[in-house]
Structure formats: C-alpha cells, structure tokens
Scaffold this motif. Structure first.
Motif, PDB file in Angstrom:
ATOM      1  N   ASN A  44       0.858  -1.107   0.094  1.00  0.00           N
ATOM      2  CA  ASN A  44      -0.032   0.087  -0.201  1.00  0.00           C
ATOM      3  C   ASN A  44       1.103   1.177  -0.112  1.00  0.00           C
ATOM      4  O   ASN A  44       1.956   1.133   0.920  1.00  0.00           O
ATOM      5  CB  ASN A  44      -1.013   0.013   1.287  1.00  0.00           C
ATOM      6  N   SER A 281      -8.165  -0.061  -1.217  1.00  0.00           N
ATOM      7  CA  SER A 281      -7.422   0.729  -2.110  1.00  0.00           C
ATOM      8  C   SER A 281      -7.462   0.136  -3.634  1.00  0.00           C
ATOM      9  O   SER A 281      -7.585  -1.139  -3.776  1.00  0.00           O
ATOM     10  CB  SER A 281      -5.892   0.431  -1.672  1.00  0.00           C
ATOM     11  N   TYR A 310      -6.944   5.193  -1.865  1.00  0.00           N
ATOM     12  CA  TYR A 310      -6.984   4.588  -0.563  1.00  0.00           C
ATOM     13  C   TYR A 310      -8.202   5.095   0.334  1.00  0.00           C
ATOM     14  O   TYR A 310      -8.144   6.441   0.707  1.00  0.00           O
ATOM     15  CB  TYR A 310      -5.616   4.553   0.074  1.00  0.00           C
TER      16      TYR A 310
END
Length: 671
Positions: A44, A281, A310
């Motif tokens: 991420n 996300s 996100y």
C-alpha cells in the motif's frame, strides 16, 4: 534477512539489515521494504498500518523462487518503499512442456494445506500455468478458544512468445482470515484475571495461568481479513543489436477488515472498546524500461507511474456506554489519492576485460499526495482526524554509484552509495490522530543515505561474503500513543536514525551430498534524534524490534536410498537481544529482550517408486519436519504497556508467546 513467523495464516515480519515490512509492535517503521509478486508491487503506497501482510502469500508451493535486493539497489530495480531492500516472490512460470503437481500436508494444531499447479505446455502458441491452494490451522495458544486461521490463493499466467519478444497476462488473488488474541502479562498484575479485568478468578499471566494461555475470545477478540487481487501484463520486445523494451502495466485491488472487541470485560472505562475498520485501495501502474546490452556498457533507461486511491474508514464504540457501530463514539473516514513516479538512467561501464564494473545512476522521484476528510455532518459522533485536508508534492533527485572489482579469479570487492526518498505514511497527514492538528507545510519526505562495502569469494563449491552497511535515515515517522486506551496515537514524531552493521554469509557444497549454509548479522541501529510528545529524548538509544546480533546455520546431507534420495536438514536459528519498546512513553528503553535459539529438523524423501503404480506420476516427495525441536520458550512479541483498563497502572511487560514444538508432514506428487 530475518523473519518472525507465526502459526497458520498469522502475521509475521521480514527485516533486511534492521529495516522491516509486515507487522510487529514497538516499531512503527513497517514500510521500508518493497514486496513484489512477479515484479508487481504489493505495498500500500500510503498506509502505516497494513502496508503489507505476510498472509498475502499464503501458499508457498506456488512460489518458484524469491529474489532479494539488499538496500535500495540500483535505480532500475527500485520502488517507492525500497529504502531497506526489495523482495520479489517469483511464482511458477509457464513452460514449454506440460506438467502438474499436487500437495497435501498436515501438522500440529489442526494445520492442513492442499495445493496444486497445472502447466499446459505449448498449446497453439500459448503456454499457461494455473496454481492454487488452501491452508488452515488453529492457534497453538491454550485456553477456551481455538483462534482459527485460514487462507487461500489462486494464480494464473499465460505467455505467448513470438519471433522478437513475448506477451504475458497474469492474475493473482488471495484471501486470509485470521483471529488474534490478547497479549498477556508476563508476571501477574492486580486486576488481570482469566475472567476479565477486575473479575474474580486466577490471575492472568505467563507465570500464573500458563505460558501459552490466552483469555477467551468472548473477552478479547480480533478478526483480521486481508483480500486482494492483481491483474497484470508484460510485453517484451527484442529490437536487435542488444536493445530490448519491457513494459509492465498492472491493476491491484485490496480490502482489509478488522472486526474487534478490546474490552476484556472492563465495563465502562474504555469508550473505544469495539472496532470496525474496513479500508480499501485501488492501484494502477505502469513500468517501462529500455535496455542496451553491449560489450562495454549495459545502459538502462525508463520509469514508472503508480496511482492509488485509498479509502480508510473506522468506527469505535462501547455498547456498555450506549454506543454502537451505527452510532459510534468516534469515527474516521479519509480518502487518500497518491501518485508516485520515478524516471531513471543508469549505465554499467565494463573495464579491464570486465574485471571492473562502474555503475553510476540517477533517478528523479516524485510523490504527490492528497488527503480528503469525508466527514458526515449529520453524525453526532466524534471525528478522529483533526486535519481537514492536506496536499503535498515532492520531487527529489536520487544519485547512486556502484563499483565492483574482480581482483583475483575468485575474489571481488564492491562499494555502493545511494540516496533515496520515501513519502511519509498516512499518520503524517493526520489519519487516526486525536487532539493534534497537522500543518501540511510541515510534512516532509523520508531520506535515506546508504553506504555499503564488502568482499566476496566464489568458486565451484564455496561462496563467502562479508558486507558492511551504514544507512542514515532522516524524518522517520513515529506514531506515539497518548491516551490510556493506547488505541490511537495523539501525536507523531519525526526522528533520525542510523542503521549499521556487518553481514557474513557462507555456502559450501564440497560434495554432491553435503550442503552447509551459514549467515550472521551484528547490528547497532540507534536514534540520532527522536522525542516523544512529552519531550522525552531517545537520542542515542537503540531502535526496537531489531536483534543486536543473530545467526542462522543449516546443514543437509543426501543419502541414496532404494528407489530415491533421502535428505535430512538441521537448522539452528539464534536471535540476540532486542531493545524493549515502551508503548506508554512511545519509544525505546534501556532494557533488552532475552535472546533465544530455535532448532528445526526436517527431512524429504524423493522417490520414483510410485511411477509405475500410479499412471502419469513422475516423482513423489515425502516430507516431515519438527519445528522448535527443543521446545524452547520464547517471546514472538513483547513490550512495556498498560493494559488500558486502569488509569493509575504502571507499565508492565505484555507478550505473545512464540510457537512451541510443532510437527508437520506432507506429500507432493509430480505429474
């Protein structure tokens, strides 16, 4: 490189020279390593919590190999989180000939795994591999609850070679669901019993209720779901005269869910006793590289773009105080949009008949981040994030230089220098922070200056290397807890730290049967500047979560047996002391966690005895393993904290016990 595995689908962390990825307490720097699946980033881009979870690679039988880059690496191999290194999990690849494989294994605490792979071979110019698997287990912790965990994953890749290149399409999907228990006091604390805080019953601690005992899930419960999939492609074109072009577009979707109850029977004290946390996300990216391979030069030019949206939302409540998930005590709903980019150029210059290689490189790294609060104006609940919104835009040059000189037939020396940058995580933008307002103008980027030097020896039977590394990181983000509940940080700090140490490794195969491997790491990593939100200085103190020294030794020997080959493997893993973290003070202590030593014994037997009995079978592998052979007791995680149930409580040691002796056995059949 080291790791701290847990049972079943549970979480573990991976570190390279002290820099880590994954989950562990006492160290908020969880995003210093880039994790790739078949060259596609899995990290991420912005979150501090859940940057990457080890459960995203649950079926190792579909992984063909693991490529590791220590340190930032050259510009052509670098990603947005490659400060400490890059790890690429390379899955099974399509092959020209058809083959298949099936695996079953069982073990302690109800552990079971089933997996398969199928390769079609060349079929009308296309070759396709399909693989998948399922694994589950109960926890080794003892008590009223089993704490089940399970995961599955599926992977497919198809490739079409043509006269001057190749076209591929890939897909990977995984899902894990793991329940987690409460950390328990190491020594008894007044008020903590097996029946809840302040309830009558036996005191809860490793010394009183049992080393592996944890309370019932009715008192403390967390369910952690991680679900993601990746779609990607690759186009490779050979242009002739040493020129090639490689292009890789991808899309990744990820979803997490924490459904938790932290109350431990503590009635009305903690208003944040229950949690629903469900971030999602979506990432899009493309990486393009042009390469020239010649007698005197290897030139690499290219770049990549990676965009991610996100959304992170969270509800916290306590039903005993009249709040609920629909009407929480506090909530958070934030959207991050990040666009990270990188343009690079590097040239490996070959001199002295290729005995001397000099690799200068330069990258232009860009980080654009936008945060928006999605506040519900009709809600009467408190809102977590103080910052109404923030935008940052950074552009930085990343120079690097590598030198490798082969001064004898089997000896070479090397030295590397690089500067790299990393965007701060969502904590720096105010996500999940209470009682603090963030000024976007004060948000920096993390900078890493890396020096490495070493010597290698390599011949047909022996490979030995010694490496010294020194990394100076500035603007490391440190989330600090500021309330007795310790759930959400009320402040964050930016610290500077030095990671330095020596790595030694040796591989030796004097004869076909015998293989010996050993590695060792001695490290002294410390803050040059770090403070908590009360102004306490941690300058000069060691970073937590990093063994001061460690080693790993493995010995295997192959025996020719009737109808096959038997290979036992004995492994010894030693982890030296680690600095203890204080969750209340928000920084390291001068205390050291005890060292521990884990011995594992495994064996595999590869046989062709079943080839004539079962149609199509080409090889059968039996495997058996005993892990933590000596049944050592050790802590997989330990830190100073208050349990969050008594405002007057002094910090005490809370811990997760490491896995005891476990036994696993399995069967793999190749077709």
């Amino acid at each position: 490189m080291s790791e701290n595995p847990q049972n079943g689908s549970g979480r573990y962390n991976i570190t390279i020279n002290g820099m880590g990825i994954g989950w562990w307490s006492g160290n908020t720097y969880r995003n210093q390593i880039s994790i790739l699946f078949d060259g596609i980033p899995m990290n991420n881009q912005i979150t501090n919590d859940g940057q990457w979870n080890s459960s995203q690679i649950p079926i190792l039988s579909m992984i063909h190999g693991v490529n590791v880059i220590y340190g930032p690496g050259n510009p052509k191999d670098r990603w947005y989180d490659s400060l400490g290194g890059t790890i690429n999990f390379v899955p099974l690849q399509p092959t020209a000939k058809a083959n298949a494989k099936a695996n079953l294994s069982f073990g302690s605490y109800g552990s079971k795994t089933a997996s398969f792979s199928l390769n079609t071979g060349d079929f009308y110019g296309w070759s396709t591999v399909l693989a998948g698997g399922y694994t589950s287990a109960d926890s080794f912790y003892q008590g009223p609850s089993n704490w089940p965990q399970h995961s599955w994953s599926v992977y497919m890749k198809t490739a079409h070679p043509f006269s001057n290149g190749m076209l591929t399409f890939g897909f990977y999907n995984e899902k894990s669901d793991a329940t987690h228990s409460l950390t328990v006091p190491v020594t008894p604390i007044a008020g903590y019993t097996v029946n809840g805080y302040g309830k009558p019953g036996q005191l809860l601690s490793q010394q009183t209720s049992g080393y592996y005992y944890v309370p019932s899930s009715d008192l403390w419960y967390k369910d952690d779901i991680v679900d993601s999939y990746i779609l990607y492609s690759q186009q490779i074109f050979n242009l002739g005269e040493g020129w090639t072009i490689k292009n890789t577009p991808w899309y990744r979707h990820a979803y997490r869910l924490h459904q938790a109850y932290f109350n431990y029977g503590a009635t009305t004290f903690n208003p944040e006793a229950a949690e629903h946390y469900a971030p999602t996300s979506n990432s899009f990216g493309d990486r393009l590289g042009v390469n020239l391979h010649s007698h005197y030069n290897d030139i690499n030019l290219g770049g990549w773009l990676s965009y991610q949206q996100y959304n992170t939302n969270e509800d916290l409540w306590n039903p005993l105080l009249g709040t609920s998930q629909d009407n929480p005590y506090v909530y958070n709903n934030v959207e991050f949009n990040t666009l990270f980019s990188n343009l690079y150029a590097q040239d490996t210059i070959k001199l002295l008949d290729d005995h001397l290689r000099i690799t200068p490189g330069l990258a232009l790294a860009g980080f654009y981040t936008s945060m928006n609060d999605l506040i519900n104006p009709e809600s009467k609940s408190l809102y977590l994030t103080e910052t109404p919104g923030a935008k940052t835009n950074f552009t930085r040059l990343e120079p690097s230089l590598g030198i490798n000189y082969k001064f004898l037939k089997n000896f070479s020396v090397y030295a590397n220098y690089s500067e790299t940058y990393q965007n701060e995580t969502d904590l720096a933008y105010g996500a999940y922070l209470q009682k603090i307002e963030i000024n976007p103008a004060d948000i920096p980027v993390t900078k890493a200056v890396d020096y490495e030097t070493g010597i290698r020896f390599h011949d047909k039977s022996t490979n030995i290397g010694i490496n010294y590394y020194h990394d100076y990181l500035t603007n490391l983000l440190n989330g600090v807890s500021g309330s007795i509940t310790q759930f959400n940080a009320s402040c964050y700090n930016l610290g500077n730290a030095i990671y330095q140490g020596v790595n030694i490794y040796a591989k030796w195969r004097p004869i076909w049967q015998l293989y010996v491997y050993g590695s060792a790491n001695v490290q002294h990593s410390y803050y040059t500047q770090d403070y908590n939100n009360s102004g306490t200085s941690f300058n000069g103190m060691r970073l937590t979560g990093i063994p001061h020294y460690s080693f790993n030794v493995s010995v295997s020997y192959k025996f020719r047996m009737p109808y096959g080959v038997l290979e036992p493997v004995l492994t010894d893993q030693y982890s030296g002391g680690q600095t203890l973290y204080n969750n209340v003070a928000g920084g390291p202590t001068n205390q050291t966690i005890n060292a521990y030593n884990i011995v594992n014994l495994s064996a595999s037997y590869k046989t062709f005895a079943l080839n004539h009995i079962i149609p199509g079978v080409k090889e059968t592998d039996f495997n058996f393993g005993v892990y933590n052979l000596l049944n050592r007791k050790y802590e997989s995680d330990i830190y100073l904290a208050t349990g969050g149930y008594n405002p007057q409580e002094e910090p005490s040691l809370f811990a997760y016990a490491g896995a005891p002796l476990q036994v696993f056995g399995g069967l793999t059949v190749k077709f």
